[in-house]
Design an enzyme around this catalytic site. Structure first.
Site, PDB file in Angstrom:
ATOM      1  N   ASP A 108      48.833  41.756  43.537  1.00 23.55           N
ATOM      2  CA  ASP A 108      47.813  42.455  44.316  1.00 23.55           C
ATOM      3  C   ASP A 108      47.721  41.971  45.757  1.00 23.55           C
ATOM      4  OD1 ASP A 108      46.940  40.062  43.091  1.00 23.55           O
ATOM      5  OD2 ASP A 108      44.827  40.622  43.270  1.00 23.55           O
ATOM      6  N   GLU A 175      45.185  38.769  40.736  1.00 20.63           N
ATOM      7  CA  GLU A 175      45.052  37.316  40.934  1.00 20.63           C
ATOM      8  C   GLU A 175      43.985  37.022  41.971  1.00 20.63           C
ATOM      9  OE1 GLU A 175      45.279  33.505  42.722  1.00 20.63           O
ATOM     10  OE2 GLU A 175      45.889  35.330  43.781  1.00 20.63           O
ATOM     11  N   GLU A 176      43.868  37.899  42.977  1.00 17.85           N
ATOM     12  CA  GLU A 176      42.882  37.668  44.030  1.00 17.85           C
ATOM     13  C   GLU A 176      41.457  37.722  43.492  1.00 17.85           C
ATOM     14  OE1 GLU A 176      43.668  36.445  46.656  1.00 17.85           O
ATOM     15  OE2 GLU A 176      45.694  37.069  47.195  1.00 17.85           O
ATOM     16  N   HIS A 419      45.021  34.814  53.765  1.00 16.19           N
ATOM     17  CA  HIS A 419      43.861  35.711  53.807  1.00 16.19           C
ATOM     18  C   HIS A 419      43.460  36.089  55.232  1.00 16.19           C
ATOM     19  CE1 HIS A 419      42.373  35.007  49.416  1.00 16.19           C
ATOM     20  NE2 HIS A 419      43.679  34.789  49.518  1.00 16.19           N
TER      21      HIS A 419
END
Length: 459
Positions: A108, A175-176, A419
């Site tokens: 993702d 996963e995020e 990020h």
């Protein structure tokens, strides 16, 4: 809808496509492996660019999963199932008796508008699972992880004479949101498919030199828990606070009291974090509202500290309400969200096998012992911390050119962090090192085929 490719139906197809990838002979040397990866990189580089340009949000990775599944099929992995844990991919490569090794890549992207300046920068937008449209970017390197997974699959297919056992390739969603691994397990990952004897994963590291491999034994990532606190109040005019119960004041008291959890209730030798990342309440200057919402992230490096922090948050929030004279039906409510994961730890025995292999075959100058630089978290821990514990090994792959890191150290432009909308990595050295290290780690854990003897040897 999930789809599965049966092994027999695609066996001839898979064998044919495997020939398209650069191949190497049996008993492959590290030098031969590196040359094969070099020859494969143009293909993997184009695949990386595709994933980077077309990111998708957590549990919305439909197109990503479809492409990853097809790439694994084309690599010669004949059993591929999609839709595991909503959008996850499971691909199985069976190659005789031996251990089962699971290799995981996450899929993702993040709800971030890309500002990296790359010519292949993402311009994607997508509606998330809550119905909100967001810009999307691979701002954490999952595009590199998927390209490395495909590259590793292509190498292991080409090297089938060098190993015996079963490899399970995982494309993990979400996963995020640190919920995807658990979703796959809840969907029967270890019951429907071969349960691994070992689990492997990698992560590109923007703050480390491109192509270097960071390894560790024991602690790798912290635990993470997301907690919501709703502070209820009794509305009133701002000029008559005595006629209400002010949730803003109580929320402020709770926030300050929470800071004593780490400083006064956890051993100073054990790290912990309680961060209030979001606070929303009120609607106008002169109105005492009826609600304040707090969102917290909680981190620790061991389960005892984790329990202390979580139980302490609930105790402080509820009793702060009592101390302030709030009625029982207006006490703060604490909600522990599914977005949580335990500590990720490398199995020491597994590390003692894999690290020397990487040092030997990649060069000791390419492998370094990675220190924990923050309290980031990873839900890979769910694959290893199940009721049937699976030994796991998780390593880093440096993603930034040495010149850029030196420039940052000398006071120049800062290397964008994970990020960040400016996040970018050097794909070629990262992917090549990721494929080589993961292939070597898998080969180390899989059985070596027995040499033919007697009549077999003379054929």
């Amino acid at each position: 809808m999930p789809w599965t490719v049966a092994p027999l139906a695609f066996s001839l197809f898979a064998a044919g496509v495997a020939c398209l990838a650069p191949t190497v002979s049996a008993a492959v040397t590290p030098e031969q492996l590196e040359r094969a990866i070099d020859a494969d990189y143009p293909y993997l580089g184009r695949l990386f660019v595709h994933f980077h340009r077309n990111p998708e949000l957590s549990f919305r990775e439909e197109h990503t999963a479809k492409r990853l599944a097809q790439e694994l099929l084309d690599a010669g992995v004949p059993e591929v199932t999609t839709g595991v844990g909503r959008t996850g991919v499971v691909a199985i490569l069976r190659n005789g008796p031996g251990p089962v090794v699971m290799i995981r890549a996450d899929m993702d992207g993040l709800p971030v508008r890309e500002m990296s300046g790359l010519e292949y920068a993402s311009e994607a937008k997508q509606t998330n699972i809550f119905g909100d449209e967001k810009p999307v970017m691979h701002a954490c390197g999952h595009d590199m992880h998927m390209a490395s997974l495909v590259g590793t699959a292509r190498r292991l297919v080409a090297m089938r004479e060098d190993w015996s056992g079963t490899v399970v390739f995982i494309g993990q969603p979400a996963e995020e949101r640190i919920t995807g691994a658990k979703a796959m397990l809840d969907d029967g990952l270890y019951e429907r498919f071969p349960r691994p004897d070992y689990a492997l994963a990698l992560h590109v590291a923007a703050g480390e030199p491109a192509g270097k491999i960071g390894v560790s034994s024991g602690l790798t990532y912290s635990s993470s828990d997301s907690v919501d606190i709703t502070v209820h109040g009794v509305g009133a005019h701002g000029a008559s606070p005595h006629r209400g119960k002010d949730p803003v004041v109580l929320a402020a008291q709770i926030i300050l009291a929470l800071q004593t959890l780490v400083s006064r209730e956890v051993s100073p030798l054990k790290p912990g974090v309680v961060t209030v990342g979001s606070i929303h309440g009120g609607q106008k200057h002169n109105i005492i509202g009826e609600r304040v919402d707090l969102q917290l992230t909680v981190r620790s490096n061991d389960e005892d500290t984790r329990r202390r922090l979580l139980t302490g948050i609930e105790r402080i929030a509820i009793n702060a309400g009592r101390m302030a004279g709030f009625p029982e039906d207006k006490l703060p409510t604490v909600t522990f969200l599914e977005e949580s994961t335990p500590v990720t730890e490398n199995d020491p025995a597994l590390a003692s096998r894999i690290i020397p292999r990487l040092q030997r075959d990649m060069g000791e100058d390419q492998v370094y012992f990675a220190e924990q630089k923050g309290m980031g978290a990873e839900d890979f821990a769910y694959f290893t911390k199940t009721t049937h514990a699976v030994p796991g090994f998780y390593f880093r792959v440096g993603g930034t050119l040495e010149a850029d890191l030196i420039r940052e150290r000398d006071g120049g432009a800062q290397v964008p962090s994970h990020h960040s909308p400016f996040f970018k990595i050097a794909p070629e050295p990262s992917i090549r090192a990721g494929v080589k290290a993961m292939t070597l780690a898998a080969i180390e854990l899989l059985d070596t085929p027995a040499e033919p003897t007697g009549a077999d040897a003379s054929r």
